[in-house]
Design an enzyme around this catalytic site. Structure first.
Site, PDB file in Angstrom:
ATOM      1  N   LYS A  44       0.810  -1.207   0.000  1.00  0.00           N
ATOM      2  CA  LYS A  44       0.000   0.000   0.000  1.00  0.00           C
ATOM      3  C   LYS A  44       0.851   1.268   0.000  1.00  0.00           C
ATOM      4  CE  LYS A  44      -3.171  -2.300   3.223  1.00  0.00           C
ATOM      5  NZ  LYS A  44      -3.606  -2.239   4.650  1.00  0.00           N
ATOM      6  N   GLY A  45       2.107   1.129   0.451  1.00  0.00           N
ATOM      7  CA  GLY A  45       2.917   2.301   0.816  1.00  0.00           C
ATOM      8  C   GLY A  45       3.064   3.386  -0.227  1.00  0.00           C
ATOM      9  N   ASP A 101       7.431   3.612  -2.024  1.00  0.00           N
ATOM     10  CA  ASP A 101       7.594   4.748  -1.115  1.00  0.00           C
ATOM     11  C   ASP A 101       9.038   4.877  -0.647  1.00  0.00           C
ATOM     12  OD1 ASP A 101       7.432   2.355   0.302  1.00  0.00           O
ATOM     13  OD2 ASP A 101       5.893   3.031   1.702  1.00  0.00           O
ATOM     14  N   ASP A 104      14.626   0.393   1.751  1.00  0.00           N
ATOM     15  CA  ASP A 104      15.219   0.291   3.083  1.00  0.00           C
ATOM     16  C   ASP A 104      16.263  -0.842   3.022  1.00  0.00           C
ATOM     17  OD1 ASP A 104      15.368   0.715   5.882  1.00  0.00           O
ATOM     18  OD2 ASP A 104      13.820  -0.777   6.275  1.00  0.00           O
ATOM     19  N   LYS A 132      16.996   4.780   2.321  1.00  0.00           N
ATOM     20  CA  LYS A 132      17.790   4.635   3.558  1.00  0.00           C
ATOM     21  C   LYS A 132      18.982   3.739   3.229  1.00  0.00           C
ATOM     22  CE  LYS A 132      14.051   4.000   6.737  1.00  0.00           C
ATOM     23  NZ  LYS A 132      13.545   3.156   7.835  1.00  0.00           N
ATOM     24  N   PHE A 153      12.807   5.557  11.434  1.00  0.00           N
ATOM     25  CA  PHE A 153      11.515   5.060  10.977  1.00  0.00           C
ATOM     26  C   PHE A 153      10.645   6.244  10.591  1.00  0.00           C
ATOM     27  CE2 PHE A 153       7.302   3.154  11.146  1.00  0.00           C
ATOM     28  CZ  PHE A 153       7.546   2.046  10.343  1.00  0.00           C
ATOM     29  N   VAL A 154      10.147   6.226   9.382  1.00  0.00           N
ATOM     30  CA  VAL A 154       9.380   7.373   8.886  1.00  0.00           C
ATOM     31  C   VAL A 154       7.938   6.991   8.586  1.00  0.00           C
ATOM     32  CG1 VAL A 154      11.314   8.747   8.041  1.00  0.00           C
ATOM     33  CG2 VAL A 154      10.387   6.948   6.590  1.00  0.00           C
ATOM     34  N   ARG A 166      -1.084   6.801   7.202  1.00  0.00           N
ATOM     35  CA  ARG A 166      -0.742   6.938   5.779  1.00  0.00           C
ATOM     36  C   ARG A 166      -1.269   8.251   5.208  1.00  0.00           C
ATOM     37  NH1 ARG A 166       0.983   1.838   3.966  1.00  0.00           N
ATOM     38  NH2 ARG A 166       0.042   0.080   5.049  1.00  0.00           N
TER      39      ARG A 166
HETATM   40  P1  IMP Z   1      12.716  -3.055   2.336  1.00  0.00           P
HETATM   41  O1  IMP Z   1      12.261  -4.337   1.705  1.00  0.00           O
HETATM   42  O2  IMP Z   1      13.413  -3.282   3.651  1.00  0.00           O
HETATM   43  O3  IMP Z   1      13.542  -2.189   1.400  1.00  0.00           O
HETATM   44  O4  IMP Z   1      11.457  -2.260   2.755  1.00  0.00           O
HETATM   45  C1  IMP Z   1      10.615  -1.717   1.847  1.00  0.00           C
HETATM   46  C2  IMP Z   1       9.224  -1.579   2.415  1.00  0.00           C
HETATM   47  O5  IMP Z   1       9.192  -1.507   3.840  1.00  0.00           O
HETATM   48  C3  IMP Z   1       8.642  -0.287   1.903  1.00  0.00           C
HETATM   49  O6  IMP Z   1       7.833  -0.572   0.800  1.00  0.00           O
HETATM   50  C4  IMP Z   1       7.854   0.242   3.068  1.00  0.00           C
HETATM   51  O7  IMP Z   1       6.504  -0.111   2.914  1.00  0.00           O
HETATM   52  C5  IMP Z   1       8.411  -0.427   4.298  1.00  0.00           C
HETATM   53  N1  IMP Z   1       9.268   0.483   5.092  1.00  0.00           N
HETATM   54  C6  IMP Z   1      10.622   0.521   5.118  1.00  0.00           C
HETATM   55  N2  IMP Z   1      11.083   1.476   5.924  1.00  0.00           N
HETATM   56  C7  IMP Z   1       9.980   2.081   6.427  1.00  0.00           C
HETATM   57  C8  IMP Z   1       9.800   3.193   7.334  1.00  0.00           C
HETATM   58  O8  IMP Z   1      10.740   3.839   7.836  1.00  0.00           O
HETATM   59  N3  IMP Z   1       8.510   3.527   7.606  1.00  0.00           N
HETATM   60  C9  IMP Z   1       7.449   2.860   7.077  1.00  0.00           C
HETATM   61  N4  IMP Z   1       7.574   1.834   6.220  1.00  0.00           N
HETATM   62  C10 IMP Z   1       8.830   1.448   5.896  1.00  0.00           C
HETATM   63 MG    MG Z   2       5.864  -1.102   1.138  1.00  0.00          MG
END
Ligand code: IMP
Ligand code: MG
Length: 180
Positions: A44-45, A101, A104, A132, A153-154, A166
């Protein structure tokens, strides 16, 4: 997690986000002028970011959506990525731009890109509003990045905390009150 024990700090204002989205839209418009753009937004992000971004890309464009697994109530990834709902389109004719969005650990973007590459799009690129880099657990970078941020964390502008917030129109960083 108790929300009262957290410190909320604005990281990106509405104006800063709007300016950045405009810049990203202009770059993407230039790069995709003679291509066949299909934007795939990760839910959803990215729903707010993607909605704003495509309105800054005045090209003939299609959109599709993939739902990936979320963190639930945690603030760090489980490391497992799942596609809960996939696209139906064949990708052979399209220049695909994946929009999320935030990148990370990078596991979500890597997994989704590998999944889409198997569908053999003409080209494949990625765009995220937030990056990040210090949290990266795999080798992947997004092709278009809005803001590069520290390991915090955002929340807001599509990003959730326990599936809430959201709809906040700007981006907050959330930290524990007693974290040094
Ligand atoms: P990754 O797989 O660790 O790169 O994370 C990606 C997903 O985790 C993104 O699509 C976000 O939905 C969620 N996410 C990562 N960091 C944050 C944060 O700081 N706040 C909220 N959602 C996050
Ligand atoms: Mg996501």
């Amino acid at each position: 997690m108790n929300i009262e024990e957290k410190v909320w700090e604005i990281l990106c204002s509405e104006e800063e986000i709007a300016q950045k989205v405009k810049e990203l839209g202009e770059r993407i418009t230039k790069d995709y002028e003679n291509k066949n753009l299909l934007v795939i937004a990760l839910l959803k992000g990215s729903f707010i970011f993607a909605a704003d971004l495509v309105r800054k890309i005045p090209l003939q464009t299609k959109m599709a959506f993939i739902t990936t697994s979320s963190y639930g109530k945690e603030t760090s990834s489980s490391g497992k990525v799942e596609i809960i709902s996939d696209i139906e389109e064949e990708l052979g004719d399209y220049d695909v731009l994946v929009v999320d969005d935030i990148i990370d650990s990078g596991l979500t973007m890597k997994y989704v890109c590998e999944h889409l590459r198997n569908k053999k799009p003409k080209t494949l690129a990625s765009c995220v509003l937030l990056d990040k880099p210090s949290r990266r657990a795999t080798t992947i970078e997004a092709d278009y990045v809005g803001f590069t941020i520290e390991d915090r964390f955002v929340v807001g502008y599509g990003l959730n905390y326990g599936d809430y917030y959201r709809n906040i129109p700007y981006i907050f960083a959330v930290t524990d009150k007693n974290r040094e």
